[in-house]
Design an enzyme around this catalytic site. Structure first.
Site, PDB file in Angstrom:
ATOM      1  N   GLY A  96      36.949  40.903  28.719  1.00  0.00           N
ATOM      2  CA  GLY A  96      37.929  40.538  27.689  1.00  0.00           C
ATOM      3  C   GLY A  96      37.418  39.561  26.640  1.00  0.00           C
ATOM      4  O   GLY A  96      37.972  39.469  25.549  1.00  0.00           O
ATOM      5  N   GLY A 110      30.630  39.270  29.240  1.00  0.00           N
ATOM      6  CA  GLY A 110      29.907  38.265  28.459  1.00  0.00           C
ATOM      7  C   GLY A 110      30.145  38.465  26.964  1.00  0.00           C
ATOM      8  O   GLY A 110      31.020  39.229  26.565  1.00  0.00           O
ATOM      9  N   ASN A 164      40.731  41.170  31.899  1.00  0.00           N
ATOM     10  CA  ASN A 164      39.932  40.136  32.564  1.00  0.00           C
ATOM     11  C   ASN A 164      39.199  39.265  31.553  1.00  0.00           C
ATOM     12  O   ASN A 164      38.494  39.790  30.675  1.00  0.00           O
ATOM     13  CB  ASN A 164      38.872  40.788  33.459  1.00  0.00           C
ATOM     14  N   ASN A 224      36.661  35.806  31.417  1.00  0.00           N
ATOM     15  CA  ASN A 224      35.870  34.832  32.152  1.00  0.00           C
ATOM     16  C   ASN A 224      35.045  33.966  31.194  1.00  0.00           C
ATOM     17  O   ASN A 224      35.275  32.770  31.048  1.00  0.00           O
ATOM     18  CB  ASN A 224      34.965  35.563  33.155  1.00  0.00           C
ATOM     19  N   ASP A 242      37.219  39.659  42.436  1.00  0.00           N
ATOM     20  CA  ASP A 242      36.715  40.370  41.256  1.00  0.00           C
ATOM     21  C   ASP A 242      35.393  41.059  41.615  1.00  0.00           C
ATOM     22  O   ASP A 242      34.487  40.417  42.155  1.00  0.00           O
ATOM     23  CB  ASP A 242      36.514  39.335  40.135  1.00  0.00           C
TER      24      ASP A 242
HETATM   25  P1  13P Z   1      34.107  38.308  30.329  1.00  0.00           P
HETATM   26  O1  13P Z   1      33.231  37.308  31.014  1.00  0.00           O
HETATM   27  O2  13P Z   1      33.387  39.104  29.317  1.00  0.00           O
HETATM   28  O3  13P Z   1      35.361  37.691  29.783  1.00  0.00           O
HETATM   29  O4  13P Z   1      34.544  39.375  31.436  1.00  0.00           O
HETATM   30  C1  13P Z   1      35.328  38.978  32.512  1.00  0.00           C
HETATM   31  C2  13P Z   1      35.492  40.064  33.497  1.00  0.00           C
HETATM   32  O5  13P Z   1      35.590  41.225  33.182  1.00  0.00           O
HETATM   33  C3  13P Z   1      35.566  39.690  34.916  1.00  0.00           C
HETATM   34  O6  13P Z   1      35.647  40.787  35.750  1.00  0.00           O
END
Ligand code: 13P
Length: 287
Positions: free
Chosen positions: A209, A178, A229, A231, A84
């Protein structure tokens, strides 16, 4: 066996759904994402940032761990192991270590340099059957200490990068990594539609996301997003469940301090979050 993300994303684009990319941080994360994908018969992409790569003792350790899990957990759904927001050097290191997919994020370079470096990686990845994600227009927020402003990509620059032969393209459309601030303007669907019009069949990637309202996610998928994505949302779910366990004093009761017990609620919370996203993205039963 790990697979390139190309086929799963081409299928998603044609079928108007999106495949979830979930960042992993350790063994519990990888196991939670893999088992949720298997239980829901969904293709999945495990994302590893360069920072998470260092944390997990390097790319080779991660490849060994994930390949071992595919075998011992009897995972049969398509799984891609993806770098990533990689640097050029990071992408080469992951290709060498056995990743099946990489992102080269050249969005902070002038477009000519982004094109030149992406082009070199297109040739290397094509030779090895590894899928490649490129980025135009940086995604807002902080990731591994890199701050982006959440710009909107130039659709003509997107076309230039797409035409190099990458397999998926991340275009900034006002998205941010975030948690979204209260005054966030939302996704720029005009930008997304313009990028989609110029890039045609290219699967588009939506970063950041976490916290995007469901109606915006659905509209983004309608407009050509095939990879999303996530995270932070898994991290928040893990932290909240772990906090609840400790605040309830469960670590002090019996053998509740055993890491296999202490980390179990957080693990289950990651699984629930991943399942919810797979339902929203429409990838269930698409393996
Ligand atoms: P978030 O941490 O906002 O879900 O984003 C994840 C992301 O885009 C990783 O590349």
């Amino acid at each position: 066996m790990l697979v390139s993300a190309k086929e799963m994303l081409d299928k998603a684009k044609a079928g108007h759904y999106a495949v979830g990319h979930f960042n992993i941080n350790n063994l519990e994360w990888a196991k939670a994402v893999l088992l949720t994908a298997q239980e829901n018969n969904s293709p999945v992409i495990l994302g590893v940032s360069e920072g998470a790569g260092k944390y997990m003792c390097g790319y080779k350790t991660i490849v060994g761990m994930v390949n071992g899990m595919l075998e011992s957990l009897k995972i049969t759904v398509p799984v891609a192991l993806h770098l990533d927001h990689g640097s050029y050097e990071g992408a080469l290191a992951c290709i060498e270590a056995g990743f099946s997919s990489v992102m080269f994020d050249g969005s902070h370079y002038p477009i000519e340099e982004n094109i030149a470096k992406t082009k070199e990686l297109v040739a290397i990845c094509a030779e090895k059957g590894i899928s490649l994600e490129a980025e135009v227009g940086s995604i807002g927020g902080v990731e591994d200490g890199v701050v982006g402003k959440g710009e909107c990509a130039d659709p003509d620059e997107c076309k230039m990068i797409a035409d190099l032969g990458v397999d998926m393209l991340a275009a900034g459309i006002g998205n941010i990594h975030g948690v979204y601030p209260d005054n966030w303007a939302g996704l720029s669907f005009d930008t997304l539609a313009a990028v989609q019009a110029k890039t045609g069949k290219m699967p588009l990637v939506l970063h950041g996301g976490t916290g995007i309202p469901t109606d915006m996610i659905k509209k983004a998928i309608d407009l050509g997003v095939s990879k999303i994505n996530v995270n932070t949302e898994c991290q928040l779910a893990f932290a909240a469940a772990t906090r609840a366990y400790i605040e309830a004093g469960k670590d002090k009761s019996g053998k509740g301090f055993d890491p296999r017990k202490l980390l179990a609620p957080g693990y289950e919370a990651i699984k629930a979050t991943v399942k919810e996203k797979m339902e929203l993205f429409g990838s269930i039963n698409k393996a």
